[in-house]
Scaffold this motif. Structure first.
Motif, PDB file in Angstrom:
ATOM      1  N   THR A 143      51.157  21.279  19.597  1.00 25.22           N
ATOM      2  CA  THR A 143      49.961  22.101  19.376  1.00 25.22           C
ATOM      3  C   THR A 143      50.073  23.468  20.053  1.00 25.22           C
ATOM      4  N   LEU A 144      50.105  23.483  21.363  1.00 26.13           N
ATOM      5  CA  LEU A 144      50.070  24.757  22.086  1.00 26.13           C
ATOM      6  C   LEU A 144      51.296  25.613  21.821  1.00 26.13           C
ATOM      7  N   LEU A 145      52.459  24.994  21.805  1.00 28.38           N
ATOM      8  CA  LEU A 145      53.698  25.759  21.653  1.00 28.38           C
ATOM      9  C   LEU A 145      53.799  26.430  20.285  1.00 28.38           C
ATOM     10  N   ARG A 146      53.076  25.924  19.305  1.00 30.31           N
ATOM     11  CA  ARG A 146      53.137  26.479  17.941  1.00 30.31           C
ATOM     12  C   ARG A 146      52.164  27.637  17.736  1.00 30.31           C
ATOM     13  N   GLN A 147      51.349  27.885  18.730  1.00 29.87           N
ATOM     14  CA  GLN A 147      50.362  28.952  18.598  1.00 29.87           C
ATOM     15  C   GLN A 147      50.906  30.274  19.133  1.00 29.87           C
ATOM     16  N   GLN A 148      50.444  31.344  18.540  1.00 31.61           N
ATOM     17  CA  GLN A 148      50.835  32.676  19.010  1.00 31.61           C
ATOM     18  C   GLN A 148      50.016  33.096  20.226  1.00 31.61           C
ATOM     19  N   ARG A 149      48.812  32.578  20.326  1.00 28.29           N
ATOM     20  CA  ARG A 149      47.937  32.915  21.454  1.00 28.29           C
ATOM     21  C   ARG A 149      47.194  31.669  21.917  1.00 28.29           C
ATOM     22  N   LEU A 150      46.825  31.693  23.181  1.00 29.90           N
ATOM     23  CA  LEU A 150      46.007  30.623  23.743  1.00 29.90           C
ATOM     24  C   LEU A 150      44.660  31.203  24.151  1.00 29.90           C
ATOM     25  N   THR A 151      43.615  30.490  23.819  1.00 31.98           N
ATOM     26  CA  THR A 151      42.292  30.928  24.246  1.00 31.98           C
ATOM     27  C   THR A 151      42.074  30.533  25.706  1.00 31.98           C
ATOM     28  N   LEU A 152      41.046  31.088  26.289  1.00 38.18           N
ATOM     29  CA  LEU A 152      40.721  30.768  27.676  1.00 38.18           C
ATOM     30  C   LEU A 152      40.375  29.286  27.823  1.00 38.18           C
ATOM     31  N   SER A 153      39.668  28.737  26.840  1.00 42.36           N
ATOM     32  CA  SER A 153      39.284  27.326  26.904  1.00 42.36           C
ATOM     33  C   SER A 153      40.513  26.416  26.821  1.00 42.36           C
ATOM     34  N   GLN A 154      41.513  26.807  26.035  1.00 35.99           N
ATOM     35  CA  GLN A 154      42.736  26.014  25.967  1.00 35.99           C
ATOM     36  C   GLN A 154      43.495  26.044  27.288  1.00 35.99           C
ATOM     37  N   LEU A 155      43.520  27.184  27.922  1.00 34.34           N
ATOM     38  CA  LEU A 155      44.178  27.292  29.228  1.00 34.34           C
ATOM     39  C   LEU A 155      43.424  26.481  30.278  1.00 34.34           C
ATOM     40  N   GLU A 156      42.102  26.514  30.209  1.00 37.98           N
ATOM     41  CA  GLU A 156      41.289  25.709  31.127  1.00 37.98           C
ATOM     42  C   GLU A 156      41.570  24.223  30.922  1.00 37.98           C
ATOM     43  N   TYR A 157      41.643  23.815  29.671  1.00 38.70           N
ATOM     44  CA  TYR A 157      41.928  22.403  29.368  1.00 38.70           C
ATOM     45  C   TYR A 157      43.289  21.996  29.913  1.00 38.70           C
ATOM     46  N   ALA A 158      44.282  22.876  29.763  1.00 36.80           N
ATOM     47  CA  ALA A 158      45.623  22.577  30.267  1.00 36.80           C
ATOM     48  C   ALA A 158      45.604  22.418  31.784  1.00 36.80           C
ATOM     49  N   CYS A 159      44.923  23.318  32.477  1.00 37.71           N
ATOM     50  CA  CYS A 159      44.839  23.237  33.942  1.00 37.71           C
ATOM     51  C   CYS A 159      44.120  21.973  34.392  1.00 37.71           C
ATOM     52  N   GLU A 160      43.023  21.658  33.746  1.00 38.88           N
ATOM     53  CA  GLU A 160      42.265  20.463  34.104  1.00 38.88           C
ATOM     54  C   GLU A 160      43.075  19.197  33.866  1.00 38.88           C
ATOM     55  N   THR A 161      43.829  19.173  32.772  1.00 33.61           N
ATOM     56  CA  THR A 161      44.641  17.997  32.474  1.00 33.61           C
ATOM     57  C   THR A 161      45.763  17.832  33.484  1.00 33.61           C
ATOM     58  N   LEU A 162      46.410  18.930  33.848  1.00 32.96           N
ATOM     59  CA  LEU A 162      47.467  18.859  34.850  1.00 32.96           C
ATOM     60  C   LEU A 162      46.914  18.383  36.190  1.00 32.96           C
ATOM     61  N   GLU A 163      45.754  18.885  36.565  1.00 35.10           N
ATOM     62  CA  GLU A 163      45.123  18.456  37.815  1.00 35.10           C
ATOM     63  C   GLU A 163      44.810  16.959  37.780  1.00 35.10           C
ATOM     64  N   ARG A 164      44.301  16.500  36.654  1.00 31.43           N
ATOM     65  CA  ARG A 164      43.966  15.082  36.515  1.00 31.43           C
ATOM     66  C   ARG A 164      45.225  14.211  36.586  1.00 31.43           C
ATOM     67  N   LEU A 165      46.292  14.651  35.927  1.00 38.25           N
ATOM     68  CA  LEU A 165      47.542  13.895  35.966  1.00 38.25           C
ATOM     69  C   LEU A 165      48.144  13.880  37.368  1.00 38.25           C
ATOM     70  N   TYR A 166      48.051  15.009  38.050  1.00 37.99           N
ATOM     71  CA  TYR A 166      48.575  15.075  39.416  1.00 37.99           C
ATOM     72  C   TYR A 166      47.800  14.124  40.335  1.00 37.99           C
ATOM     73  N   GLN A 167      46.485  14.123  40.210  1.00 42.13           N
ATOM     74  CA  GLN A 167      45.667  13.227  41.029  1.00 42.13           C
ATOM     75  C   GLN A 167      45.941  11.763  40.697  1.00 42.13           C
ATOM     76  N   ALA A 168      46.175  11.482  39.406  1.00 44.96           N
ATOM     77  CA  ALA A 168      46.497  10.113  39.006  1.00 44.96           C
ATOM     78  C   ALA A 168      47.783   9.638  39.675  1.00 44.96           C
ATOM     79  N   CYS A 169      48.753  10.538  39.815  1.00 39.35           N
ATOM     80  CA  CYS A 169      49.993  10.196  40.517  1.00 39.35           C
ATOM     81  C   CYS A 169      49.761  10.051  42.020  1.00 39.35           C
ATOM     82  N   HIS A 170      48.938  10.937  42.544  1.00 43.08           N
ATOM     83  CA  HIS A 170      48.718  10.954  43.997  1.00 43.08           C
ATOM     84  C   HIS A 170      47.982   9.707  44.488  1.00 43.08           C
TER      85      HIS A 170
END
Length: 223
Positions: free
Chosen positions: A32-59
């Motif tokens: 999805t993301l890699l195929r887009q020419q641009r990312l919206t602010l909401s998509q970047l927010e979603y990516a950050c939130e997901t990474l944070e959630r995955l990191y906490q799940a590991c921690h």
């Protein structure tokens, strides 16, 4: 060794769940993301939130909370491996901080930034997947060889207590929601009763028939 086997199987299940989450997000980014020419602010927010959630799940895995401390108490053989696992953690955390910094200043990401962001996310997923693999192939082997029977029994008890706390934490919000609905219904019934009380209902006058006193009672009253 049955307790050790049970503990390691429980950890493997937890590992599999985290791995599945990482692979799922990795696939989403690639498809999805890699195929887009641009990312919206909401998509970047979603990516950050997901990474944070995955990191906490590991921690907050059981291996971090219970197995690694027990292993550190049992032997120093795992120190080098634990340092390596810690470095992988720091690499994943650096990706989160980098994307959060971009989120603070970004409005919309260009095509080049999209590629860089997706590469950063790929790095995040890769290093945590590497950590999971090292834990299963190396850390579990050292733990099985060095942790004693009583320590395994203690770890297993902590696992059971941990699972019970998780179940209770999930149950309490559901119970609170049920109580909230019951209270809401009670308030509605109470309000309905108050409305009924405020309605003026005509009540017919009652007619009382005075009973005639008997002669014996009349004589007694005049005596």
């Amino acid at each position: 060794m049955l307790t050790a086997t049970y503990t390691l199987v429980a950890l493997s299940v937890e590992q599999a769940n985290v791995r599945l989450s990482l692979l799922s997000f990795q696939k989403y980014v690639q498809s999805t993301l890699l195929r887009q020419q641009r990312l919206t602010l909401s998509q970047l927010e979603y990516a950050c939130e997901t990474l944070e959630r995955l990191y906490q799940a590991c921690h907050w895995r059981k291996i971090e909370l219970y197995l690694i401390p027990a292993l550190q108490n049992a032997t120093e053989q795992a120190n080098q491996l634990l340092d390596e696992l810690s470095r992988l953690n720091q690499s994943a955390l650096s990706v989160i901080r980098q994307l959060q910094a971009e989120l603070d200043t970004a409005v919309e990401c260009s095509e080049q930034q999209v590629t860089e962001i997706c590469q950063s996310i790929e790095t995040f997923c890769t290093v945590l997947l590497q950590r999971l693999e090292k834990e299963e192939k190396e850390l579990f082997a050292i733990a099985r060889a060095t942790i004693g029977g009583e320590a395994w029994f203690d770890i297993a008890n902590k696992f059971l207590a941990h699972d019970a706390q998780v179940v209770e934490a999930r149950r309490v919000p559901a119970s609170a929601e049920k109580d909230r609905k019951a209270l809401s219904q009670a308030k509605q019934v109470h309000a309905s009763l108050r409305e009924e009380d405020e309605v003026v209902v005509p009540v017919p006058k009652l007619r009382y028939h005075r009973r005639t006193r008997s002669a014996h009672r009349a004589a007694a009253d005049t005596a």
